[in-house]
Design an enzyme around this catalytic site. Structure first.
Site, PDB file in Angstrom:
ATOM      1  N   VAL A 598       0.821  -1.197  -0.198  1.00 44.43           N
ATOM      2  CA  VAL A 598       0.071   0.007   0.080  1.00 44.43           C
ATOM      3  C   VAL A 598       0.833   1.428   0.082  1.00 44.43           C
ATOM      4  O   VAL A 598       0.187   2.443  -0.165  1.00 44.43           O
ATOM      5  CB  VAL A 598      -0.903   0.057   1.238  1.00 44.43           C
ATOM      6  CG1 VAL A 598      -2.164  -0.914   1.208  1.00 44.43           C
ATOM      7  CG2 VAL A 598      -0.353  -0.020   2.374  1.00 44.43           C
ATOM      8  N   GLY A 601       8.235   4.242   1.333  1.00 40.33           N
ATOM      9  CA  GLY A 601       8.740   5.451   1.662  1.00 40.33           C
ATOM     10  C   GLY A 601      10.247   5.291   1.856  1.00 40.33           C
ATOM     11  O   GLY A 601      10.575   4.376   1.308  1.00 40.33           O
ATOM     12  N   PHE A 603      12.074   4.570   4.129  1.00 43.82           N
ATOM     13  CA  PHE A 603      12.717   3.427   4.981  1.00 43.82           C
ATOM     14  C   PHE A 603      12.037   1.789   4.806  1.00 43.82           C
ATOM     15  O   PHE A 603      12.705   0.925   5.301  1.00 43.82           O
ATOM     16  CB  PHE A 603      12.262   3.783   6.506  1.00 43.82           C
ATOM     17  CG  PHE A 603      13.074   4.908   6.976  1.00 43.82           C
ATOM     18  CD1 PHE A 603      14.242   5.055   7.304  1.00 43.82           C
ATOM     19  CD2 PHE A 603      12.126   6.189   6.752  1.00 43.82           C
ATOM     20  CE1 PHE A 603      14.659   6.452   7.654  1.00 43.82           C
ATOM     21  CE2 PHE A 603      12.960   7.330   7.382  1.00 43.82           C
ATOM     22  CZ  PHE A 603      14.193   7.138   7.651  1.00 43.82           C
ATOM     23  N   GLY A 604      11.216   1.876   3.767  1.00 43.95           N
ATOM     24  CA  GLY A 604      10.847   0.645   3.321  1.00 43.95           C
ATOM     25  C   GLY A 604       9.627   0.484   2.519  1.00 43.95           C
ATOM     26  O   GLY A 604       8.833   1.480   2.431  1.00 43.95           O
ATOM     27  N   VAL A 606       5.591  -0.660   2.697  1.00 40.92           N
ATOM     28  CA  VAL A 606       4.364  -0.827   3.663  1.00 40.92           C
ATOM     29  C   VAL A 606       3.218  -1.878   2.898  1.00 40.92           C
ATOM     30  O   VAL A 606       2.841  -1.511   1.695  1.00 40.92           O
ATOM     31  CB  VAL A 606       3.747   0.463   3.735  1.00 40.92           C
ATOM     32  CG1 VAL A 606       2.474   0.228   4.865  1.00 40.92           C
ATOM     33  CG2 VAL A 606       4.703   1.439   4.182  1.00 40.92           C
ATOM     34  N   ASP A 718      11.560  14.747   7.436  1.00 35.96           N
ATOM     35  CA  ASP A 718      11.235  14.075   6.072  1.00 35.96           C
ATOM     36  C   ASP A 718       9.818  14.576   5.895  1.00 35.96           C
ATOM     37  O   ASP A 718       9.196  13.610   5.490  1.00 35.96           O
ATOM     38  CB  ASP A 718      11.433  12.571   5.724  1.00 35.96           C
ATOM     39  CG  ASP A 718      11.334  12.468   4.519  1.00 35.96           C
ATOM     40  OD1 ASP A 718      11.449  13.395   3.601  1.00 35.96           O
ATOM     41  OD2 ASP A 718      11.411  11.028   4.016  1.00 35.96           O
TER      42      ASP A 718
END
Ligand SMILES: *[C@@H]1O[C@H](CO)[C@@H](O)[C@H](O)[C@H]1NC(C)=O
Ligand SMILES: *[C@@H]1O[C@H](CO)[C@@H](O)[C@H](O)[C@H]1NC(C)=O
Ligand SMILES: *[C@@H]1O[C@H](CO)[C@@H](O)[C@H](O)[C@H]1NC(C)=O
Ligand SMILES: *[C@@H]1O[C@H](CO)[C@@H](O)[C@H](O)[C@H]1NC(C)=O
Ligand SMILES: *[C@@H]1O[C@H](CO)[C@@H](O)[C@H](O)[C@H]1NC(C)=O
Ligand SMILES: *[C@@H]1O[C@H](CO)[C@@H](O)[C@H](O)[C@H]1NC(C)=O
Ligand SMILES: *[C@@H]1O[C@H](CO)[C@@H](O)[C@H](O)[C@H]1NC(C)=O
Length: 919
Positions: A598, A601, A603-604, A606, A718
């Site tokens: 879904v 970003g 950092f990874g 989702v 961010d």
């Protein structure tokens, strides 16, 4: 609650008495004919109103040769005493106005000396009016941003003659030409507004200038004003239209005339009233000669002693992109002398001499904060709005105190004495009086006050209290005995009862309580004292309990909320629970083996998930290199589990198994703000302006909590529209916080490698690598601009040539007063005022220097003001269907249609990125 409502009622009643500014001719114009008896419309179409319902004072007829205007046939004048005489005018808060006061003496009092007195704007000394000729109009103008619903203009301090006034004019501006970064602390006092090459001596004003500014002709020669004109100066004019591009620019009529220096120079000398000081100075140019193709007109501004100002070459055609168009270089903040000699000189490669159409010079005048007790005492006066003493207007202490008040001489004065003896006061003693911290004397005798005597502990400096000859009831409070400085207490001839407290009898005090039939001498002892002891023990125990619980909280919770008192409903759980540890199999089951992506970003990635109990979750599978090691991951998890705020996406737990680092959050049904602004959804269900404001409000509160509610504070680093998520009810929450470094406690910045997203990245941070919470403010400013414009932060096509950046683009429009040029074309229902508010704040947020940017708290206030404006506008047209859709906007999103694939421009800085373009 009840008294509040009464107060509110009284306040609104007193507002009704304030004159309504709106008239037919121009919205926000008020023209007061001071001393006049009748209302009338003059030949310009201005509607004049008599001031006789508004103010005390006398009127006099005057007659001045050559002056036939009705408003100059009478004056209003006031006694030469120590009081001030104030006009209170209604305005719209957060709106810019011009206020003009004029004075034509006309020898109204046949006095031997000419008057000299002061005029003030609220507590701020505006000017000293010095009359030096009975037949000349003196005039003062101020440009200001209204801070509240009313302003007051006061006359006082006559050192010779009597204070008087001929007209008071208020003109509301529409645009933002006079916007500047100092306007919360300074007024602009108008020093010169000159129309060069003017065709007549009468100033150009309304209706040529829709805001009725007076553009003075340069051919009116006064002493030391526009003298030292260079030889070869020629006056020119045109009939052709001139594109002035916005209403608040000088009007066309002013721009159609100019002076040119045929010998290569234009020189002038003028006296700048109010200077030396810092000012706002702009020149206005439009090429109104049809130059041949081989001709050029280039020149420099020369200010003796300031060579650095002379560097820029004025080239009108180049800057205005053609003839008959306005170009307006200027200085937002320039230091100028009282006697200003300036020159425009042609450059050596120019064929034509310099040209000048108009000029405007305003001085920054610092706003006074007013007395400390202003708001408190307003609660007293508004309750007696019928009484003369309550209508004196302006600030209680400044520039001179009200007739019944005395103040100390602190830089920000406080009230030390109140004398309201024999003023027919009824009801209870106003409780606001008991909060005047510096009060020394209080005279309320000879009134009809009833009710009991309040606790005066809030006025520790009280020496004299006069309450005699009223109808006060109840006991004489023993707290009076604790006033350390009390020397005189008069309560005789009331209907007090009980016993005189022994503390008062024991004190070295003049005390008169005769004439109170039910009041007996002799303090009550024993029994009562016990109760006091008992209750103070109780309080002490409570105190100990509170202290220990704070210590416990501190120990157990490093990131304790600093201000939980102010955030009662938004702070849940007080950070005491530990993070929940999910097993990998649990999460694999919930996400159906990480089936539905879904979002993604920095950092990874989702994934959507649903736990066994039906709870929907967002599972963030971190990229391997997000954290250096296990320890860093656990630190972050520990931190995340302690941050709770209703505008931050709720962290539910984590999982660290099989080499995977996973964070689990609540699922946000309506995806990211970004999709709603730019995604495929926008066309059918674009979000309304009010909804955008509410989203901004939510997000700002979340960020503010990170900055000020957490210890140590957290900088998001961010912020962007894809990190603002929307829940089922379209309430916004900030996500991806805490994954960045914490701000160091105490230090104002932390240095670490630059991280962020192009378009949102604070240029100062990028250059200095010093991170502060103002970097988040910058990013939030970009988000506000996106909300206004519906444009992405970075675009290669939307912002015109040479501009890829929303900040640069929006700044250009907003600073030139053209807000329409950036408003999202899909927005239809909005109030232009609220739009301006947000636009101006956004521009402040993206100031190049962090120190110039507002705090999140200030930003929130502005957003809430804008929301209030929108709600007010909506309430005015009740029952419109639009209102319903605004407030119950509910979006049903087909999750399958969501693909937030990695179009994020995320970067974790290397040397290759281009420098962010901030102006
Ligand atoms: C003038 O106009 C004001 C406001 O419109 C009104 O209150 C006042 O009664 C008028 N005065 C006269 C003399 O008509
Ligand atoms: C001013 O002149 C008018 C008409 O001439 C007259 O009615 C009025 O009484 C005069 N007012 C004063 C204060 O002298
Ligand atoms: C008044 O008008 C006369 C004739 O119109 C003129 O000569 C004179 O200069 C004017 N005075 C002032 C003060 O404007
Ligand atoms: C009143 O005016 C005089 C002279 O203009 C000035 O010296 C004095 O400070 C003023 N007083 C107040 C209270 O402003
Ligand atoms: C003021 O602004 C409104 C909305 O932008 C516009 O319709 C109106 O014409 C403006 N008025 C003037 C005098 O510029
Ligand atoms: C107080 O009220 C009385 C009666 O209404 C009135 O005569 C008197 O002038 C008032 N005094 C003051 C100072 O307002
Ligand atoms: C107290 O007040 C009454 C009434 O005002 C007065 O007659 C009496 O002299 C006062 N007593 C003292 C001790 O001042």
């Amino acid at each position: 609650m009840g008294t509040l409502r009464v107060l509110f009622l009284l306040l609104s009643l007193s507002l009704l008495l304030v004159i309504n500014v709106t008239t037919a001719q121009m919205p926000g114009f008020l023209s007061l004919d001071c001393g006049g008896n009748n209302n009338f419309t003059d030949e310009l179409g201005l509607e004049w109103t008599s001031d006789n319902q508004m103010i005390r004072g006398e009127t006099a007829n005057i007659s001045v040769a050559n002056e036939t205007r009705m408003q100059y046939t009478m004056v209003r004048y006031f006694p030469a005493d120590n009081n001030k005489y104030c006009y209170t005018l209604g305005v719209i808060s957060r709106t810019r106005y011009l206020v003009r006061a004029t004075f034509l003496y006309g020898d109204f009092d046949n006095n031997e000396v000419y008057p000299k007195f002061d005029i003030s704007f609220g507590p701020t000394h505006w000017a000293t009016i010095v009359i030096s000729d009975a037949n000349t109009i003196e005039s003062q103008e101020l440009i200001f941003l209204a801070m509240g619903p009313t302003i007051s203009i006061c006359l006082s301090n006559a050192t010779t003659g009597q204070p008087f006034i001929s007209t008071l004019e208020l003109r509301q501006f529409n645009d933002s030409v006079y916007m500047n970064q100092f306007e919360n602390e300074f007024f602009l006092s108008v020093s010169a507004r000159i129309n060069f090459g003017a065709e007549s001596n009468t100033p150009v004003r309304y209706p040529d200038d829709p805001f009725d500014r007076l553009w003075e002709s340069d051919s009116v020669k006064k002493a030391n004003y526009l003298v030292d004109v260079a030889p070869g100066t020629e006056r020119i004019s045109t009939d052709k239209p001139i594109d002035v591009s916005s209403n608040e620019r000088p009007p066309q009529k002013v721009m159609q005339t100019a002076v040119v220096g045929r010998n290569g120079s234009l020189t002038y000398r003028l006296n700048l009233d109010g200077f030396p000081g810092f000012g706002w100075a702009f020149s206005y140019f439009a090429e109104i000669e049809d130059l041949s193709s081989s001709d050029t007109r280039k020149f420099r501004f020369v200010l003796p002693g300031s060579p650095e100002l002379s560097k820029a070459v004025v080239n009108i055609q180049e800057n205005a992109q053609g003839n008959y168009r306005l170009y307006e270089p200027g200085f937002n903040n320039i230091s100028l002398p009282f006697v200003l000699s300036f020159r425009f000189g042609k450059t050596s490669d120019s064929t034509m001499g310099p040209l000048l159409n108009a000029m405007e010079i305003n001085k920054y005048l610092r706003r006074s904060d007013g007395s400390v007790d202003g708001p408190l005492i307003a609660a007293v006066t508004s309750a007696y709005s019928w009484a003369g003493w309550a209508k004196e207007g302006g600030d209680p202490c400044l520039p001179v105190p009200w007739s019944w008040v005395q103040c100390n001489s602190d830089p920000q004065p406080s009230i030390v004495s109140i004398k309201l003896s024999g003023k027919n006061l009824t009801g209870e003693i106003p409780s606001a009086l008991t909060k005047l911290n510096s009060l020394v004397e209080l005279w309320l005798d000879e009134n009809s006050l009833s009710g009991s005597i309040p606790d005066f502990s809030g006025c520790p400096n009280l020496k004299k209290i006069h309450l005699e000859n009223n109808q006060l009831t109840g006991e004489l409070p023993s707290s009076l005995a604790n006033l350390p400085n009390l020397k005189e207490l008069y309560v005789q001839n009331n209907v007090l009862s009980g016993r005189v407290p022994s503390g008062l009898l024991d004190k070295d005090l003049i005390l008169n309580y005769t004439g109170n039939i039910n009041l007996q001498k002799g303090g009550s002892r024993g029994h009562r004292k016990k109760i006091i002891i008992g209750s103070s023990v109780g309080a002490a125990v409570l105190l100990i309990v509170t202290i220990t619980s704070c210590i416990l909280l501190r120990k157990g919770n490093k990131y304790r909320p600093k201000r939980d008192k102010h955030l009662p409903s938004s702070f849940d759980g007080a950070g005491t629970e530990a993070a929940h540890c999910f097993t990998l199999s649990e999460l694999e089951e919930a996400t159906n083996n990480f089936e539905r992506k879904v979002g993604s970003g920095g950092f990874g990635v989702v994934y959507y998930g649903k736990l066994k109990d039906g709870k929907e979750i967002a599972v963030k599978l971190l990229t391997n290199d997000s954290f250096q090691g296990k320890r860093e991951f656990s630190n972050e998890v520990a931190l995340l589990s302690r941050i709770h705020h209703r505008n931050l996406v709720h962290f539910l737990g984590y999982c660290q198994e099989d080499g995977k680092d996973i964070l689990v959050y609540e699922f946000m049904h309506n995806g990211t703000l970004k999709e709603h602004l730019y995604g495929p959804l926008t066309r059918e269900r674009g979000i309304s302006w009010i909804k955008r404001l509410e989203i901004a409000d939510d997000a700002a509160k979340g960020i503010e909590y990170l900055h000020t509610g957490c210890v140590p504070s957290i900088i998001h680093r961010d912020l962007k529209t894809s990190n603002i998520l929307l829940d089922k009810n379209m309430r916004a929450k900030v996500s991806d916080f805490g994954l960045s470094k914490l701000a160091l406690d105490g230090a104002s910045h932390v240095s670490s490698i630059v991280r962020g997203t192009v378009g949102y990245l604070d240029p100062e941070y990028y250059i200095s690598q010093q991170l502060t919470d103002k970097s988040d403010v910058y990013s939030f400013g970009v988000i506000l601009l996106e909300l206004i414009s519906g444009q992405e932060a970075i675009s290669n096509v939307n912002f015109g040539v040479n501009c890829r950046n929303i900040v640069q683009w929006a700044k250009l429009h907003i600073e030139s007063g053209d807000i329409q040029g950036i408003i999202d074309p899909t927005l239809h229902e909005y109030d232009i005022q609220s739009m301006w508010k947000i636009a101006e704040k956004a521009i402040m947020c993206v100031q190049p220097h962090g120190s110039m940017r507002p705090s999140m708290c200030e930003v929130i206030k502005e957003i809430q003001d804008a929301i209030a404006i929108e709600r007010g506008a909506a309430a005015n047209k009740q029952g419109s269907s639009d209102e319903i859709s605004r407030h119950s906007a509910h979006f049903s999103l087909n999750m399958a249609s969501l693909d937030l694939s990695a179009s994020e421009h995320y970067l974790s800085i290397d040397d290759s990125i281009t420098q962010p373009a901030a102006r």
